[in-house]
Design a protein around this motif. Structure first.
Motif, PDB file in Angstrom:
ATOM      1  N   UNK A 200     -93.700 -81.085  -2.503  1.00  0.00           N
ATOM      2  CA  UNK A 200     -92.884 -81.911  -2.265  1.00  0.00           C
ATOM      3  C   UNK A 200     -91.769 -81.636  -1.220  1.00  0.00           C
ATOM      4  N   UNK A 201     -91.191 -82.632  -0.386  1.00  0.00           N
ATOM      5  CA  UNK A 201     -90.190 -82.401   0.768  1.00  0.00           C
ATOM      6  C   UNK A 201     -89.124 -83.473   0.749  1.00  0.00           C
TER       7      UNK A 201
ATOM      8  N   UNK B  72     -99.805 -77.384   4.087  1.00  0.00           N
ATOM      9  CA  UNK B  72     -98.440 -76.837   4.124  1.00  0.00           C
ATOM     10  C   UNK B  72     -97.715 -76.767   5.467  1.00  0.00           C
ATOM     11  N   UNK B  73     -99.005 -76.376   6.353  1.00  0.00           N
ATOM     12  CA  UNK B  73     -98.879 -75.994   7.762  1.00  0.00           C
ATOM     13  C   UNK B  73     -98.316 -77.101   8.367  1.00  0.00           C
TER      14      UNK B  73
ATOM     15  N   UNK C 152     -80.747 -92.143   5.453  1.00  0.00           N
ATOM     16  CA  UNK C 152     -81.334 -92.541   3.999  1.00  0.00           C
ATOM     17  C   UNK C 152     -81.832 -91.164   3.276  1.00  0.00           C
ATOM     18  N   UNK C 153     -82.097 -91.077   2.277  1.00  0.00           N
ATOM     19  CA  UNK C 153     -82.689 -90.237   1.471  1.00  0.00           C
ATOM     20  C   UNK C 153     -84.429 -90.369   1.278  1.00  0.00           C
ATOM     21  N   UNK C 154     -84.875 -89.592   2.053  1.00  0.00           N
ATOM     22  CA  UNK C 154     -86.467 -89.863   2.179  1.00  0.00           C
ATOM     23  C   UNK C 154     -87.255 -88.615   1.367  1.00  0.00           C
ATOM     24  N   UNK C 155     -87.963 -89.166   0.575  1.00  0.00           N
ATOM     25  CA  UNK C 155     -88.920 -88.031  -0.336  1.00  0.00           C
ATOM     26  C   UNK C 155     -90.569 -88.373   0.017  1.00  0.00           C
ATOM     27  N   UNK C 156     -91.018 -87.141  -0.285  1.00  0.00           N
ATOM     28  CA  UNK C 156     -92.563 -87.347   0.119  1.00  0.00           C
ATOM     29  C   UNK C 156     -93.209 -86.222  -0.645  1.00  0.00           C
ATOM     30  N   UNK C 157     -94.182 -86.856  -1.110  1.00  0.00           N
ATOM     31  CA  UNK C 157     -95.080 -86.170  -2.100  1.00  0.00           C
ATOM     32  C   UNK C 157     -96.486 -85.905  -1.621  1.00  0.00           C
ATOM     33  N   UNK C 158     -97.024 -84.695  -1.623  1.00  0.00           N
ATOM     34  CA  UNK C 158     -98.388 -84.677  -1.511  1.00  0.00           C
ATOM     35  C   UNK C 158     -99.255 -83.908  -2.556  1.00  0.00           C
TER      36      UNK C 158
ATOM     37  N   UNK D 135     -94.075 -80.989  10.914  1.00  0.00           N
ATOM     38  CA  UNK D 135     -93.672 -82.007  11.108  1.00  0.00           C
ATOM     39  C   UNK D 135     -92.052 -82.103  10.665  1.00  0.00           C
ATOM     40  N   UNK D 136     -91.647 -80.977  10.445  1.00  0.00           N
ATOM     41  CA  UNK D 136     -90.298 -81.154   9.752  1.00  0.00           C
ATOM     42  C   UNK D 136     -90.129 -81.309   8.558  1.00  0.00           C
ATOM     43  N   UNK D 137     -91.040 -81.406   7.857  1.00  0.00           N
ATOM     44  CA  UNK D 137     -90.912 -81.536   6.150  1.00  0.00           C
ATOM     45  C   UNK D 137     -91.365 -80.098   5.631  1.00  0.00           C
ATOM     46  N   UNK D 138     -90.093 -79.365   4.995  1.00  0.00           N
ATOM     47  CA  UNK D 138     -90.237 -78.173   4.551  1.00  0.00           C
ATOM     48  C   UNK D 138     -90.679 -78.562   3.074  1.00  0.00           C
ATOM     49  N   UNK D 139     -91.873 -78.080   2.877  1.00  0.00           N
ATOM     50  CA  UNK D 139     -92.208 -78.601   1.636  1.00  0.00           C
ATOM     51  C   UNK D 139     -92.010 -77.305   0.293  1.00  0.00           C
ATOM     52  N   UNK D 140     -91.856 -77.904  -0.715  1.00  0.00           N
ATOM     53  CA  UNK D 140     -91.711 -76.824  -2.039  1.00  0.00           C
ATOM     54  C   UNK D 140     -93.139 -77.156  -2.851  1.00  0.00           C
TER      55      UNK D 140
END
Lengths: 281, 447
Positions: free
Chosen positions: B152-153, B130-131, B395-401, B136-141
């Motif tokens: 997800x962010x 999360x940190x 672009x719409x960028x999506x990121x999952x961890x 890195x500028x990806x604010x996750x939920x």
């Protein structure tokens, strides 16, 4: 050093650059790649200096205005836009063969401006209709768009040339060209870029027309042809985004589109009459 | 679900859009080849009676406002509206969807994708991940799901609306054009210097349109470059509303006068064969301006003056002219002298010296427009440019961890997607992976 000398030198530099890029393409002499790029950048700088000098000279003559007011000046600016955009593309894609398909457009534009007896390179004062701050915005946006479409036409031709390559001889001339997918991608991206500038060019023209004549759109032949060009590229984008068009079809549209650009820019002035008549001298 | 029929689908189709582009382009080409807005006799002479009749029936001489061209534009608008109604719900879902509900087995098939393992416990890993994402500028939920933890962010999901902003902008521009057609006026007026007008003549029928206020043309001035080419057309105007002078402006081409929704543009001029001649008694200071026609005698009875233009050299391409003046104040011999344009000539008489100056009389041609549709058109144009930039370059960028405990190990799955610019996204993705790998507290190993 006066502006016409600088612009004459520019023409020669663009000729040499074109030749070197063609040598890189045809004889695969990769060693002179740096020379081609450096020479092209020098050409762009001399071109820039020439335009700047011409601007300055017009002020010294007491009729100061941006050198964007007639066919000669616009051809010079067209060449400048093409080279600027090309250097950008070369920098992004790290491929010098594209130069063989882009630099000749700039050279032809410069040579045509200097050699055609039709166009005078004399600096003339601005007619009242052109005395507006919109002149720079309008010409600049249009020509960045036109330059993008020239480069897209070059890569479109490149695609068609390459697509004749059956891949049977890995040492053939065409093997030096980037892969088809990459060429297609460049063409598409450059068209996207050009489309925004063309739209901005049409819009700035409309706003200017409204501030000069009270009508933002009057179906004048130049306006209409710019709209036709817009329709052509809009079709290409829709066909690609929704129907997956690419490859040869987009390559052909990039050539057709550029023909429409040339007609909008050049043909309209001589074959059709209208509000843009001052562009013809 | 909407009950779709083929009729609806036709109006929503890209095929129809391409058809509209194509036919509008072809029709527009015709309109630039066949001269527009000429008298019917012109078409008969140029194309023959038969063709001219077909032209008349199809309204070709005014093609761009003909019923069929307007119908094409309407079809294009309907196409834009229906296609947007058809597709917006899907896009809306994509933008607002709950991405934390994405099934893990779907994530396991996406590219780009990286999988890691570490000996650290899940809670500790989750805190670090999360940190790193935040840094890195990806604010996750975050959500606990499928026995693991899913982060997800996303960036700029709204860019998926970009293309619809462009479509909408075209409709706004059309709306502006329609407003202009029904609620606007275009016209012109030719007004002589020192005259006042309160109406103009509308296009195309030349009907009179009252302004509701007066405009006085104080002066028209034409200047030239040394080459003889025109340098500036300038009309000095005063707006008079309810008998009050409310506004004064010198207009030139590209700098019109606005008042009460009307705009007055410098469009043309007419030179007359008359001259303003101003005579001033330099002792008393009294002066008067006459509108003088060559060969016509004029009188200033209060001053006992009679004068006239008895000869002239017409204006050349720089507007330079000379007038030969005959002048008498009733005392002594009359004076005869040349008066050059725009210069002052002093004439000594027995009583007093008189100063003369002159200027050619012009009428200024003004274009008049009142177009309440201009602002919608400008708003539409701005929207179009914004929409194009959004649609093409963002672009719409999506990121999952996804983090899960598995046999004394913690497994980490990193994946993402983008709707365009895949190469750019992969660079961002790789940069993030590098940060995770470099995190000393995670001690990741590739799987």
């Amino acid at each position: 050093m006066d502006s016409s000398k600088l612009l004459g030198i520019t023409t020669f530099i663009y000729l040499f650059s074109s030749v070197i890029y063609l040598i890189i393409f045809i004889f695969r002499v990769k060693k002179i790649g740096l020379l081609a790029t450096v020479l092209t950048i020098i050409g762009l700088l001399v071109n820039t200096a020439g335009i700047g000098m011409r601007w300055l000279e017009s002020y010294q003559m007491g009729i100061g205005h941006a050198p964007l007011s007639n066919m000669y000046e616009s051809l010079v600016f067209f060449a400048w836009s093409i080279v600027l955009l090309y250097i950008f593309v070369e920098f992004i894609y790290k491929n010098k063969v594209i130069g063989a398909f882009a630099l000749p457009f700039a050279f032809v534009s410069m040579a045509y401006a200097s050699l055609s007896p039709q166009f005078s390179d004399r600096i003339t004062p601005l007619v009242p209709a052109l005395q507006s701050n919109w002149l720079i915005a309008h010409v600049f946006t249009c020509f960045i768009g036109y330059a993008a479409f020239a480069v897209a036409c070059g890569t479109g031709i490149m695609y068609l040339v390459k697509s004749r390559d059956k891949g049977d001889s890995p040492n053939s001339l065409l093997a030096t060209l980037p892969p088809l997918k990459v060429i297609d991608d460049i063409t598409h991206k450059v068209i996207l870029f050009g489309f925004i500038w063309l739209s901005a060019g049409i819009i700035s023209g409309a706003v200017w027309a409204n501030s000069a004549w009270g009508t933002y759109w009057s179906w004048d032949p130049k306006e209409t042809w710019s709209l036709i060009t817009w329709f052509i590229y809009a079709s290409a984008l829709h066909a690609r985004f929704t129907r997956g068009w690419g490859g040869k079809r987009i390559a052909w549209i990039s050539i057709l589109g550029f023909l429409a650009v040339v007609f909008t820019y050049y043909g309209v002035n001589f074959l059709l009459s209208g509000l843009h008549s001052y562009g013809a001298s | 679900m909407k009950n779709k029929n083929s009729f609806w689908e036709f109006f929503a189709s890209v095929k129809l859009a391409l058809f509209c582009f194509f036919t509008l382009a072809i029709a527009s080409i015709l309109g630039t080849i066949i001269p527009q807005g000429k008298e019917s006799i012109f078409y008969i002479q140029k194309y023959g009676e038969g063709v001219a009749e077909v032209f008349r029936l199809l309204d070709v001489p005014n093609m761009y406002s003909s019923w069929w061209f307007v119908s094409l534009l309407s079809l294009f608008s309907i196409n834009l509206i229906v296609c947007s109604i058809e597709r917006l719900p899907t896009v809306w879902k994509l933008v607002t969807m709950d991405n934390l509900a994405t099934k893990v087995n779907r994530l396991e098939k996406m590219t780009p994708r990286m999988q890691f393992g570490t000996a650290k416990p899940l809670q500790e890993v989750a805190v670090e991940v999360e940190q790193t994402l935040n840094n890195s500028g990806w604010k996750p939920s975050r959500r606990e799901t499928d026995g693991g933890t899913l982060f997800f962010s996303q960036k700029t999901p709204w860019v998926r609306f970009g293309v619809y902003i462009v479509h909408f902008s075209i409709l706004v521009i059309f709306a502006g054009a329609i407003i202009g057609t029904f609620f606007g006026y275009k016209g012109s007026i030719m007004a002589r210097e020192r005259s006042t007008f309160s109406q103009f003549f509308k296009f195309p029928d030349n009907a009179r349109q009252p302004l509701g206020f007066d405009i006085r043309v104080n002066e028209f001035e034409l200047t030239h470059y040394d080459t003889g080419a025109p340098k500036e057309y300038r009309s000095d105007l005063t707006v008079i509303d309810n008998g009050q002078e409310v506004l004064h402006k010198s207009i030139v081409v590209n700098d019109p006068l606005d008042y009460k929704g009307y705009t007055f543009y410098q469009a043309s001029y007419q030179a007359s064969d008359e001259y303003w001649v101003t005579i001033q008694n330099q002792n008393t200071g009294l002066s008067r301006t006459f509108q003088a026609r060559p060969g016509v005698e004029l009188k200033w009875p209060e001053a006992g003056i009679t004068f006239g233009i008895i000869n002239l050299m017409d204006p050349d391409q720089w507007g330079r002219y000379r007038l030969k003046i005959w002048f008498s104040d009733g005392k002594g011999e009359p004076s005869v002298f040349w008066l050059d344009g725009e210069t002052v000539v002093s004439v000594e008489r027995l009583d007093a010296p008189y100063a003369f100056k002159s200027k050619q009389v012009f009428a200024t041609g003004l274009q008049v427009a009142k177009d309440p549709g201009v602002w919608p058109v400008y708003i539409g144009c701005t929207l179009m440019l914004i929409g194009l930039i959004v649609a093409f370059f963002l672009s719409h960028k999506r990121l999952w961890i996804y983090i899960k405990e598995d046999e004394n190990k913690t497994k980490i799955l990193v994946t993402g997607s983008t709707n365009k610019n895949k190469a750019g996204f992969e660079n961002m993705f790789d940069a993030l992976i590098e940060k995770l790998e470099d995190n000393e507290n995670l001690k990741l190993s590739k799987e």
